[in-house]
Design a protein around this motif. Structure first.
Motif, PDB file in Angstrom:
ATOM      1  N   LYS A  61      -3.500  -0.648  -7.940  1.00  9.79           N
ATOM      2  CA  LYS A  61      -4.702  -0.596  -7.091  1.00  9.79           C
ATOM      3  C   LYS A  61      -5.198  -2.012  -6.787  1.00  9.79           C
ATOM      4  O   LYS A  61      -5.610  -2.316  -5.673  1.00  9.79           O
ATOM      5  CB  LYS A  61      -5.808   0.206  -7.798  1.00  9.79           C
ATOM      6  N   ARG A  95      -5.457  -3.778  -3.105  1.00  6.86           N
ATOM      7  CA  ARG A  95      -6.699  -4.384  -2.589  1.00  6.86           C
ATOM      8  C   ARG A  95      -6.461  -5.808  -2.111  1.00  6.86           C
ATOM      9  O   ARG A  95      -6.939  -6.215  -1.061  1.00  6.86           O
ATOM     10  CB  ARG A  95      -7.778  -4.374  -3.677  1.00  6.86           C
ATOM     11  N   LYS A 124       2.464   2.359  -3.617  1.00  8.64           N
ATOM     12  CA  LYS A 124       1.709   2.707  -4.840  1.00  8.64           C
ATOM     13  C   LYS A 124       2.015   4.147  -5.253  1.00  8.64           C
ATOM     14  O   LYS A 124       2.311   5.000  -4.415  1.00  8.64           O
ATOM     15  CB  LYS A 124       0.217   2.466  -4.668  1.00  8.64           C
ATOM     16  N   SER A 171      -4.061   6.795 -10.105  1.00 10.33           N
ATOM     17  CA  SER A 171      -3.445   5.552  -9.639  1.00 10.33           C
ATOM     18  C   SER A 171      -3.369   4.572 -10.800  1.00 10.33           C
ATOM     19  O   SER A 171      -4.189   4.609 -11.712  1.00 10.33           O
ATOM     20  CB  SER A 171      -4.280   4.935  -8.524  1.00 10.33           C
ATOM     21  N   SER A 184     -12.347  -3.698 -10.125  1.00  3.15           N
ATOM     22  CA  SER A 184     -10.917  -3.642 -10.411  1.00  3.15           C
ATOM     23  C   SER A 184     -10.638  -3.858 -11.895  1.00  3.15           C
ATOM     24  O   SER A 184     -11.214  -4.744 -12.510  1.00  3.15           O
ATOM     25  CB  SER A 184     -10.178  -4.747  -9.630  1.00  3.15           C
ATOM     26  N   ASP A 191       0.822  -1.215   0.000  1.00  3.30           N
ATOM     27  CA  ASP A 191       0.000   0.000   0.000  1.00  3.30           C
ATOM     28  C   ASP A 191       0.856   1.264   0.000  1.00  3.30           C
ATOM     29  O   ASP A 191       0.574   2.222  -0.720  1.00  3.30           O
ATOM     30  CB  ASP A 191      -0.944  -0.012   1.212  1.00  3.30           C
TER      31      ASP A 191
END
Length: 496
Positions: free
Chosen positions: A327, A331, A315, A322, A472, A312
């Motif tokens: 991403k 997740r 990123k 993003s 996603s 995380d």
């Protein structure tokens, strides 16, 4: 102007490879100088001429030969500077400035294309004219995909300075774009014939070797590709970023073969050396370690949980946005955020699907069978668990999608259909991985296409397109859907 364009292009390529702020800055300032050089040779218009141009477009054939070259070089510089402006930093002003540069560049290319069409009939076959023609074909080709492929092919077959750039653009399209954003059916025959003359001329050129190995991967010749990638790495030491491209491909080669220790080795090198996407590399490294027995993981000295927890914070944002695959990785890694982590199920194979790797490994029945064994073993282990986590149905459905893909490539189409249908029927029980159903609908559509059930294929692919939002990698699926519907010769229906 060609010297200025050539020199700045090399620095822009370096900036794109390193992502170092210093290199990006150097690329931008050199490109500014190149733009000024080109500007000196462009046709000067008075205020009166500029105003009359707004009312009625002046004929473009009034340009001298030198001015024609100045226009096309200026457009090329502008386009490259815009690309660097996007990655320089995230503020909105740079984003708008980049967009305006791209628009101006496109307008110039359109006018140059007009010049080209007007002068085709009476063109003297001199070397400099071919350079102008090559520049226009590269620019128009880069901007317009359908017409563009035709223009790029013409540019690649010419003898201009930009022929090799047209060739490389086509090779990127055939070996990456059509695979990641298309249905996975790359035109390897054309890629081979484009590369062949350069292989003859530059047998030790690192970029040439890289593409030769990439084409071998797409043919399923992983062992041969591995040898060529090593030759590519040995061919030069100046641009380490070409090594990083090779590491990425080698990581996937070994992943396809389920040689997890070697795959880990290259993911580890990437996470330590490359700046392109630290989040993806660290996630990939952790995902590969998940595939290894506990003892092997201990011997690497790595802590999988701690790697997932780093994702995380790594990123990045480009042009304020993003990156979709980052991403996705963030997740997935969240399952390790709590004090009681819930292990991911076959994350390396899930990432293989994200990059459309099943379309590649599917060329090899032996390796696809091995993947199926791994998936079915995990499926049994999951069913035998006594305490199901909140991710249980997400994991079951993800395994069914991957299993269906293996069965499809092995020609066991009825079984593949059952797996895909199981995912679709479990839609209401999926809690987190909301990408699974639209992607599965798309895969089921492709399965029907393979069986010449065109109506069914269109129905399922259109359902994936129109009925799902905010999941996603949505844009990636929409590219694939567009390609699939195009191959079925259907105009995609507009989203309600």
């Amino acid at each position: 102007m060609y010297h200025a364009l050539g020199y700045s292009t090399i620095l822009v390529m370096q900036a794109a490879m390193t992502f170092e702020q210093q290199d990006i800055q150097m690329g931008i300032s050199t490109m500014k100088e190149a733009l000024q050089t080109c500007q000196r040779f462009r046709k000067r218009s008075t205020v009166v001429e500029s105003l009359s141009n707004l009312v009625s477009k002046q004929p473009v054939d009034q340009l001298s030969e030198e001015e024609m070259h100045a226009e096309v070089c200026y457009a090329e510089c502008l386009l490259q500077k815009a690309a660097l402006t996007f990655v320089q930093d995230e503020n909105m002003i740079n984003f708008i400035k980049g967009g305006l540069k791209i628009r101006t560049s496109y307008q110039i290319y359109k006018e140059c294309h007009q010049v080209l069409q007007m002068t085709q009939g009476n063109k003297s076959k001199i070397e400099t004219y071919h350079q102008f023609e090559g520049g226009v074909k590269l620019g128009i080709g880069a901007f317009n995909l359908e017409l563009g492929l035709h223009q790029l092919r013409e540019g690649a077959s010419g003898s201009s300075l930009r022929a090799i750039l047209c060739t490389f653009t086509l090779l990127v399209y055939h070996t990456y774009v059509s695979l990641i954003l298309g249905t996975g059916e790359a035109n390897l025959h054309e890629a081979d014939s484009l590369l062949e003359p350069y292989l003859q001329k530059f047998p030790n050129g690192s970029i040439i070797l890289f593409y030769a190995a990439r084409i071998d991967i797409l043919k399923g010749n992983f062992e041969k590709a591995q040898i060529t990638f090593q030759e590519c790495i040995a061919a030069q030491q100046e641009w380490k970023q070409i090594h990083h491209l090779c590491y990425w491909e080698l990581m996937w080669c070994y992943t396809f073969q389920q040689n997890w220790l070697q795959a880990y080795r290259y993911a580890d090198l990437l996470s330590k050396e490359s700046r392109w996407s630290k989040a993806i590399y660290v996630f990939q490294k952790a995902a590969i370690l998940c595939m290894l027995p506990e003892d092997d993981v201990k011997r690497t000295g790595e802590d999988t949980v701690s790697l997932f927890r780093q994702v995380d914070g790594l990123k990045q944002r480009i042009a304020g946005k993003s990156i979709p695959t980052e991403k996705f990785a963030v997740r997935k890694a969240r399952r390790y955020a709590s004090s009681q982590p819930v292990k991911l199920i076959l994350p390396a194979l899930e990432m293989m699907y994200v990059w459309n790797g099943f379309a590649i490994v599917g060329k090899r029945a032996d390796l696809t069978e091995n993947l199926l064994v791994t998936i079915e073993k995990e499926e049994t282990a999951l069913q035998n668990e006594t305490n199901h986590s909140e991710y249980y149905m997400d994991d079951v459905c993800m395994l069914q999608l991957l299993k269906g893909l293996c069965l499809k490539h092995l020609g066991r189409l009825m079984q593949a259909e059952l797996c895909f249908n199981q995912v679709i029927q479990s839609e209401k029980q999926i809690k987190y991985d909301n990408y699974l159903v639209p992607f599965t609908l798309y895969e089921l559509g492709l399965l029907y296409k393979q069986q010449d059930e065109r109506g069914k294929a269109i129905r399922f692919i259109e359902t994936a397109k129109n009925n799902y939002k905010e999941y996603s990698m949505e844009s990636r699926l929409h590219f694939r859907i567009h390609a699939a519907l195009d191959s079925l010769k259907v105009t995609p229906a507009s989203t309600p």
